[in-house]
Design a protein around this motif. Structure first.
Motif, PDB file in Angstrom:
ATOM      1  N   ILE A  29       0.843  -1.199   0.000  1.00 37.87           N
ATOM      2  CA  ILE A  29       0.000   0.000   0.000  1.00 37.87           C
ATOM      3  C   ILE A  29       0.879   1.250   0.000  1.00 37.87           C
ATOM      4  O   ILE A  29       0.586   2.224  -0.701  1.00 37.87           O
ATOM      5  CB  ILE A  29      -0.942  -0.017   1.219  1.00 37.87           C
ATOM      6  CG1 ILE A  29      -1.955  -1.155   1.072  1.00 37.87           C
ATOM      7  CG2 ILE A  29      -1.656   1.308   1.384  1.00 37.87           C
ATOM      8  CD1 ILE A  29      -2.781  -1.410   2.315  1.00 37.87           C
ATOM      9  N   GLY A  30       1.958   1.224   0.754  1.00 39.53           N
ATOM     10  CA  GLY A  30       2.887   2.368   0.778  1.00 39.53           C
ATOM     11  C   GLY A  30       3.525   2.608  -0.577  1.00 39.53           C
ATOM     12  O   GLY A  30       3.634   3.750  -1.028  1.00 39.53           O
ATOM     13  N   ARG A  31       3.938   1.530  -1.261  1.00 42.54           N
ATOM     14  CA  ARG A  31       4.521   1.677  -2.598  1.00 42.54           C
ATOM     15  C   ARG A  31       3.509   2.241  -3.582  1.00 42.54           C
ATOM     16  O   ARG A  31       3.825   3.117  -4.391  1.00 42.54           O
ATOM     17  CB  ARG A  31       5.037   0.332  -3.100  1.00 42.54           C
ATOM     18  CG  ARG A  31       6.437   0.033  -2.633  1.00 42.54           C
ATOM     19  CD  ARG A  31       6.974  -1.240  -3.297  1.00 42.54           C
ATOM     20  NE  ARG A  31       7.474  -2.084  -2.223  1.00 42.54           N
ATOM     21  CZ  ARG A  31       6.903  -3.186  -1.768  1.00 42.54           C
ATOM     22  NH1 ARG A  31       5.830  -3.651  -2.334  1.00 42.54           N
ATOM     23  NH2 ARG A  31       7.433  -3.849  -0.783  1.00 42.54           N
ATOM     24  N   ALA A  32       2.286   1.727  -3.537  1.00 45.33           N
ATOM     25  CA  ALA A  32       1.242   2.205  -4.441  1.00 45.33           C
ATOM     26  C   ALA A  32       0.950   3.684  -4.179  1.00 45.33           C
ATOM     27  O   ALA A  32       0.773   4.472  -5.122  1.00 45.33           O
ATOM     28  CB  ALA A  32      -0.024   1.379  -4.275  1.00 45.33           C
ATOM     29  N   PHE A  33       0.933   4.064  -2.920  1.00 38.26           N
ATOM     30  CA  PHE A  33       0.700   5.462  -2.569  1.00 38.26           C
ATOM     31  C   PHE A  33       1.839   6.347  -3.071  1.00 38.26           C
ATOM     32  O   PHE A  33       1.609   7.433  -3.605  1.00 38.26           O
ATOM     33  CB  PHE A  33       0.543   5.597  -1.051  1.00 38.26           C
ATOM     34  CG  PHE A  33       0.201   6.977  -0.593  1.00 38.26           C
ATOM     35  CD1 PHE A  33      -1.045   7.518  -0.849  1.00 38.26           C
ATOM     36  CD2 PHE A  33       1.132   7.744   0.094  1.00 38.26           C
ATOM     37  CE1 PHE A  33      -1.364   8.796  -0.433  1.00 38.26           C
ATOM     38  CE2 PHE A  33       0.830   9.023   0.515  1.00 38.26           C
ATOM     39  CZ  PHE A  33      -0.426   9.551   0.254  1.00 38.26           C
ATOM     40  N   LEU A  37       1.591   9.397  -5.847  1.00 40.14           N
ATOM     41  CA  LEU A  37       2.078  10.759  -5.611  1.00 40.14           C
ATOM     42  C   LEU A  37       3.076  11.187  -6.686  1.00 40.14           C
ATOM     43  O   LEU A  37       3.059  12.341  -7.131  1.00 40.14           O
ATOM     44  CB  LEU A  37       2.732  10.858  -4.231  1.00 40.14           C
ATOM     45  CG  LEU A  37       1.789  10.879  -3.042  1.00 40.14           C
ATOM     46  CD1 LEU A  37       2.579  10.920  -1.741  1.00 40.14           C
ATOM     47  CD2 LEU A  37       0.845  12.046  -3.121  1.00 40.14           C
ATOM     48  N   THR A  38       3.934  10.269  -7.119  1.00 41.64           N
ATOM     49  CA  THR A  38       4.907  10.580  -8.164  1.00 41.64           C
ATOM     50  C   THR A  38       4.212  10.913  -9.481  1.00 41.64           C
ATOM     51  O   THR A  38       4.558  11.894 -10.154  1.00 41.64           O
ATOM     52  CB  THR A  38       5.869   9.399  -8.370  1.00 41.64           C
ATOM     53  OG1 THR A  38       6.493   9.096  -7.124  1.00 41.64           O
ATOM     54  CG2 THR A  38       6.928   9.728  -9.401  1.00 41.64           C
TER      55      THR A  38
END
Length: 73
Positions: A29-33, A37-38
């Motif tokens: 979930i952190g990577r997807a978030f 954002l990028t």
């Protein structure tokens, strides 16, 4: 809006997220978030600069069409 959350509120949110999603899903979930954002940041830069890739391509096509037209006449 979020300026009154504070450290205890953030800890509570993280504990709830850990309980709901589990420890194995949180990194995904952190990577997807982070990717979201990028992408948002790059799209915002394109909008702020005023010229997107599509605009640049359409300008190139117009240049080609004009040069073809002028060579023909």
């Amino acid at each position: 809006m979020f300026h009154n959350i504070g450290v205890p509120g953030l800890i509570l949110i993280l504990i709830i997220a850990l309980v709901i999603f589990g420890p194995s899903k949180l990194p995904e979930i952190g990577r997807a978030f982070g990717r979201t954002l990028t992408e948002f940041k790059s799209a915002t830069k394109d909008l702020v600069s005023g010229e997107s890739e599509e605009d640049a391509k359409s300008k190139d096509v117009k240049k080609v069409n004009r040069s073809y037209f002028y060579k023909k006449v």
